[in-house]
Design a protein around this motif. Structure first.
Motif, PDB file in Angstrom:
ATOM      1  N   LEU A 104      54.318  27.443 110.393  1.00 18.01           N
ATOM      2  CA  LEU A 104      53.595  28.159 111.439  1.00 18.01           C
ATOM      3  C   LEU A 104      54.575  28.826 112.394  1.00 18.01           C
ATOM      4  N   GLY A 105      54.213  29.994 112.891  1.00 11.91           N
ATOM      5  CA  GLY A 105      55.072  30.709 113.829  1.00 11.91           C
ATOM      6  C   GLY A 105      54.912  32.203 113.671  1.00 11.91           C
ATOM      7  N   ASN A 106      55.433  32.923 114.651  1.00  9.34           N
ATOM      8  CA  ASN A 106      55.278  34.381 114.660  1.00  9.34           C
ATOM      9  C   ASN A 106      56.451  35.122 114.038  1.00  9.34           C
ATOM     10  N   VAL A 107      57.568  34.423 113.801  1.00 11.17           N
ATOM     11  CA  VAL A 107      58.747  35.090 113.240  1.00 11.17           C
ATOM     12  C   VAL A 107      58.714  34.947 111.729  1.00 11.17           C
ATOM     13  N   HIS A 108      58.242  35.987 111.069  1.00 10.57           N
ATOM     14  CA  HIS A 108      58.175  35.971 109.603  1.00 10.57           C
ATOM     15  C   HIS A 108      57.892  37.376 109.087  1.00 10.57           C
ATOM     16  N   ARG A 109      58.099  37.566 107.795  1.00  9.86           N
ATOM     17  CA  ARG A 109      57.677  38.792 107.127  1.00  9.86           C
ATOM     18  C   ARG A 109      56.413  38.533 106.326  1.00  9.86           C
ATOM     19  N   THR A 110      56.315  37.314 105.789  1.00  2.91           N
ATOM     20  CA  THR A 110      55.127  36.876 105.064  1.00  2.91           C
ATOM     21  C   THR A 110      54.619  35.610 105.743  1.00  2.91           C
ATOM     22  N   PRO A 111      53.334  35.490 105.997  1.00  2.00           N
ATOM     23  CA  PRO A 111      52.824  34.274 106.635  1.00  2.00           C
ATOM     24  C   PRO A 111      53.291  33.018 105.899  1.00  2.00           C
ATOM     25  N   GLY A 112      53.753  32.048 106.669  1.00  2.00           N
ATOM     26  CA  GLY A 112      54.234  30.801 106.092  1.00  2.00           C
ATOM     27  C   GLY A 112      55.721  30.773 105.809  1.00  2.00           C
ATOM     28  N   MET A 113      56.357  31.939 105.764  1.00  2.00           N
ATOM     29  CA  MET A 113      57.787  32.001 105.452  1.00  2.00           C
ATOM     30  C   MET A 113      58.580  32.182 106.747  1.00  2.00           C
ATOM     31  N   THR A 114      58.475  31.174 107.607  1.00  2.00           N
ATOM     32  CA  THR A 114      59.183  31.194 108.874  1.00  2.00           C
ATOM     33  C   THR A 114      60.653  30.818 108.663  1.00  2.00           C
ATOM     34  N   PRO A 115      61.517  31.139 109.632  1.00  2.00           N
ATOM     35  CA  PRO A 115      62.923  30.743 109.492  1.00  2.00           C
ATOM     36  C   PRO A 115      63.094  29.242 109.277  1.00  2.00           C
TER      37      PRO A 115
END
Length: 396
Positions: free
Chosen positions: A52-63
């Motif tokens: 979860l989080g806002n930093v991603h290109r694809t939902p779920g693929m956070t840093p």
């Protein structure tokens, strides 16, 4: 059918690990085992807060998710569904190691506790980590890194060392990562036993206990004796001036430990008078009594040279030193580049990204990064097709 496990290198090639964990602690431990060559299959929870989080290109693929899930295959299963739970048990029956960080009562309700799974797989190593010991009155507390830092004395140490009014959480998830490393070495020790005897076992890694033991290595100090000789707290670490030093053009962590280190440092700065300080005449510095004063003297001279000049001086005289790395500049640091610690990689769905390198080297069984962090559930069909073929082969 060839699988990613068939191409694995590393000392754990041929070992299968099921990652039945979420967030950081368990996934990071499983990732390390994957880096070492294990075939790691992640049973993907429908709700993993690391995704979860806002930093991603694809939902779920956070840093955060990408940094703890490489070298894994992801299988999407809802353990609250009876059919999916059975599929999970079938998969676990093929494993050497299971890693989970669910609380014990939740595991029992799901039939995913050690006793339930070992009945079908007696050679299973079941590494269970949670905030507090499962047999304690804190077993059902929701534990996070911050609460474990508090329960293990780390906040107390930070408050005392910094001479600040309120305990401050250290800006790193120490509890999760130290517990993850403890899971790794504990699971590997159990694996040695399993390979010798065929016997699996339950391995418990309580975060609070792990962190308390970790903190007390140096900080128990005089409280190791009864009656106590001093308070807790490693004097050098608890010195108020335990910080980076100002140089002519920035900062460096210059850490003279011995009287000779201090004398050489002051001499290099052109201050022979300070090098002759009687507190530096012996073989040992009493950090409790003189540490703060000597730090102030040192910081009065460190601005006379640049960081690079201090690195050269300290190298010549074996004085511990390190330039202060700004994380935003880490990818451009020559040391980081030479060690391939932040190389660019191409993810099949996420595009270019920085891949944190494997920090250890083996001369005979090199670790490797073979698989990009997976999209949730991307390998479900392939893994179960492989499992069916494996079972058919064993039955033939």
């Amino acid at each position: 059918m060839a699988t990613p496990a068939d191409n694995a290198s590393g000392p754990l090639a041929g070992v299968r690990v099921i990652d039945l964990s979420t967030v950081v602690m368990g996934p990071y431990a499983a990732q390390i085992l994957g880096d070492l060559g294990a075939d790691v299959i992640k049973i993907e929870s429908p709700k993993d807060t690391a995704r979860l989080g806002n930093v991603h290109r694809t939902p779920g693929m956070t840093p955060l998710a990408m940094n703890v899930n490489r070298n894994k295959r992801s299988v999407a299963l809802n353990l609250k569904d009876a059919d999916d739970a059975q599929r999970a048990r079938d998969l676990i029956s093929s494993a050497d190691i299971v890693i989970t960080n669910m609380r014990i009562n939740a595991l029992r309700r799901l039939g995913m506790d050690y006793d339930s799974l070992a009945a079908d797989n007696p050679h299973l190593i079941y590494a269970h980590a949670q905030g507090f010991r499962p047999d304690s009155d804190r077993a059902e507390l929701a534990a996070y890194d911050e609460t474990v830092q508090a329960a293990s004395g780390l906040l107390d140490l930070a408050q005392r060392a910094g001479d600040i009014g309120k305990p401050v959480v250290l800006p790193s998830i120490f509890g999760d990562k130290v517990a993850a490393l403890t899971i790794v070495y504990s699971a590997l020790a159990a694996l040695v036993h399993q390979r010798a005897t065929g016997q699996g076992q339950l391995v418990e890694v309580p975060m609070a206990d792990t962190m308390l033991a970790f903190n007390l290595v140096e900080h128990l100090q005089g409280r190791i004796f009864e009656p106590p000789k001093t308070d807790t707290g490693f004097p050098l670490s608890m010195t108020t001036g335990h910080r980076a030093r100002p140089t002519k053009d920035g900062f460096a962590m210059i850490m003279p430990y011995s009287p000779k280190n201090f004398r050489d440092l002051f001499t290099a700065a052109g201050r022979d008078d300070l090098a002759a300080d009687p507190r530096l005449a012996g073989d040992y510095i009493d950090a409790r009594e003189h540490g703060t004063a000597l730090v102030e003297l040192m910081e009065s001279v460190t601005p006379t040279l640049t960081t690079a000049e201090w690195v050269q001086v300290c190298t010549e005289h074996s004085i511990p030193v390190g330039p202060v790395l700004r994380l935003d500049e880490a990818a451009d640091d020559p040391y980081v580049q030479e060690g391939h610690l932040l190389d660019l990689a191409e993810h099949p769905t996420e595009g270019s990204y920085r891949q944190v390198g494997v920090p250890i080297q083996f001369s005979a069984t090199p670790a490797s990064i073979r698989l990009h962090p997976p999209i949730p559930g991307q390998d479900t069909d392939a893994v179960f097709t492989e499992l069916d073929e494996r079972n058919e082969g064993n039955a033939a």
